[in-house]
Design an enzyme around this catalytic site. Sequence first.
Site, PDB file in Angstrom:
ATOM      1  N   LYS A  80      -6.059 -33.142  -5.078  1.00 13.18           N
ATOM      2  CA  LYS A  80      -5.319 -32.011  -5.645  1.00 13.18           C
ATOM      3  C   LYS A  80      -3.891 -32.476  -5.897  1.00 13.18           C
ATOM      4  CE  LYS A  80      -4.244 -27.120  -4.656  1.00 13.18           C
ATOM      5  NZ  LYS A  80      -4.432 -26.012  -3.691  1.00 13.18           N
ATOM      6  N   SER A 155      -6.500 -21.806  -5.619  1.00 15.24           N
ATOM      7  CA  SER A 155      -5.696 -22.627  -6.484  1.00 15.24           C
ATOM      8  C   SER A 155      -6.240 -24.045  -6.652  1.00 15.24           C
ATOM      9  CB  SER A 155      -4.260 -22.721  -5.926  1.00 15.24           C
ATOM     10  OG  SER A 155      -4.248 -23.346  -4.658  1.00 15.24           O
ATOM     11  N   SER A 179      -7.640 -20.964  -0.967  1.00 18.52           N
ATOM     12  CA  SER A 179      -7.677 -21.874  -2.118  1.00 18.52           C
ATOM     13  C   SER A 179      -8.618 -23.060  -2.029  1.00 18.52           C
ATOM     14  CB  SER A 179      -6.281 -22.394  -2.422  1.00 18.52           C
ATOM     15  OG  SER A 179      -5.566 -21.410  -3.106  1.00 18.52           O
TER      16      SER A 179
HETATM   17  N1  GLN Z   1      -4.789 -16.843  -3.973  1.00 18.64           N
HETATM   18  C1  GLN Z   1      -3.866 -16.883  -2.879  1.00 18.64           C
HETATM   19  C2  GLN Z   1      -2.453 -16.896  -3.418  1.00 18.64           C
HETATM   20  O1  GLN Z   1      -2.322 -16.816  -4.579  1.00 18.64           O
HETATM   21  C3  GLN Z   1      -4.126 -18.074  -2.009  1.00 18.64           C
HETATM   22  C4  GLN Z   1      -3.643 -19.339  -2.601  1.00 18.64           C
HETATM   23  C5  GLN Z   1      -3.852 -20.521  -1.704  1.00 18.64           C
HETATM   24  O2  GLN Z   1      -4.658 -20.496  -0.781  1.00 18.64           O
HETATM   25  N2  GLN Z   1      -3.087 -21.560  -1.954  1.00 18.64           N
HETATM   26  O3  GLN Z   1      -1.507 -16.993  -2.714  1.00 18.64           O
END
Ligand code: GLN
Length: 491
Positions: A80, A155, A179
Amino acid sequence: MLNASLKELSAALAQKMISSVELTTLFLDRIERHNPQLNAFVTVDRDKALTAASAADERLSGAGGTAEVSPLCGIPLAHKDIFCAEGWRTTCGSRMLANFVAPYDAHVVERFNAAGMVMLGKCNMDEFAMGSSNESSHFGPVKNPWDTNCVPGGSSGGSAAAVAARLAPAATGTDTGGSIRQPAALCGLTGLKPTYGVVSRYGMIAFASSLDQGGPMAKSAEDCALLLNAMSGFDPRDSTSLERPTEDYARDLERSLEGLRIGLPREFFGAGMDDGVRAAVEAALAEYRKLGATTVEVDLPNSNLSVPAYYVIAPAEASSNLSRFDGVRYGHRAADYADLNDMYAKSRAQGFGDEVKRRILIGTYVLSHGYYDAYYLKAQKIRRLIAADFAAAFKECDVIMGPTAPSVAFKFGAKSADPVQMYLSDIYTIAVNLAGLPGMSIPCGFDNALPNLPVGLQIVGPWFAEAQMLNVAHRYQQATDWHTRMPEAMK
Ligand code: GLN
């Protein structure tokens, strides 16, 4: 080779059925073919990858002496783009870091390099890991390989799409509120968010430091166990890294599930979950009962507060972490400005996208004098109650199960106009981060209305129960074949 497990790839490399250079070339060629459509990678470096692959081949041939070679040596991997990798552009999905070349390796990258894994490239992601659909990336959305009209989740959507499309055998992700698990669910993969502190955050660009945790995304639980073995461990450079005895996370994979107690939180099985998700999750639970497990209903009474508490705590921490991107210490600098303050303002206005700006505004608001007690402190208290709910539930069960996400992959644009709708994508995953617990998602079927879209089953365990959760997932994967399916169009 595309559907081979890491163990099988390891054996093929050890027996010289294939070289790391050949294996790496296979995946690089697939990236070249499919990435223009999927946009899963933001950076790929064929030369660097092939150089690492030849070095791995040398190690595999015993050129380095008798030192033991890691079972992961020579296997390609995607990271990532939140993990710093020396000499590689590391963007975090943002215009702010579009030209940032990291001067050092994240702990996780260092560990995989030391094991001899071959880095193929860096995967697209929501900007600064904020999002559930990968639509907030500066580099454009990632397409879901199962249906390119749909989002891959976020994400870590680039990592998920890359593995689901078999552009890489495995990838890293990070999980602040879901995410790793949510994109794993939406792309039909196995993903694990470890207990907070098990994987070092050193060199992992910070979003919300008390919630962020790196973890593996792969086809199976067995693969995730091998990856976690390599990426976990104490690192003095991260003050929240835990100093614990080294574990072999694969040690219990084969253990019988006879007598396993599965807790089903009433709050996770109420309204809000799509019918197709419910049917697949129920079928998975039936399979677990066949494997000897029993199910018991448990309560997580404060779980309805997890999304609101998270959207105070995570933006608060983000607003602080992102203050370093000011065009001086880090990041994009505006070309024209009147004075220093104007330069900060213009650089940040140009460098950050809308969702990141929204989080910074919320974060600075909830931390400001007069609101701190009402929002931030309150959210921290709720966080404690949520952790206590889980601790109480784990007195009655060994693991908790439920859906990973309320729906299968949704269409582009379906939720992007309404942030609250988007935030609810993580309704089942966020509490786990607030409590610091390990959580994973495994594929458990397909939606019956949209038969080509995968459904994820979430497994949550007590702190440090990763080996047991991997066992629970592995036994299911031995009895079913959902995790082996790949999108028709990617064959
Ligand atoms: N969807 C959540 C957010 O937007 C979690 C994102 C994540 O786990 N990095 O914060």
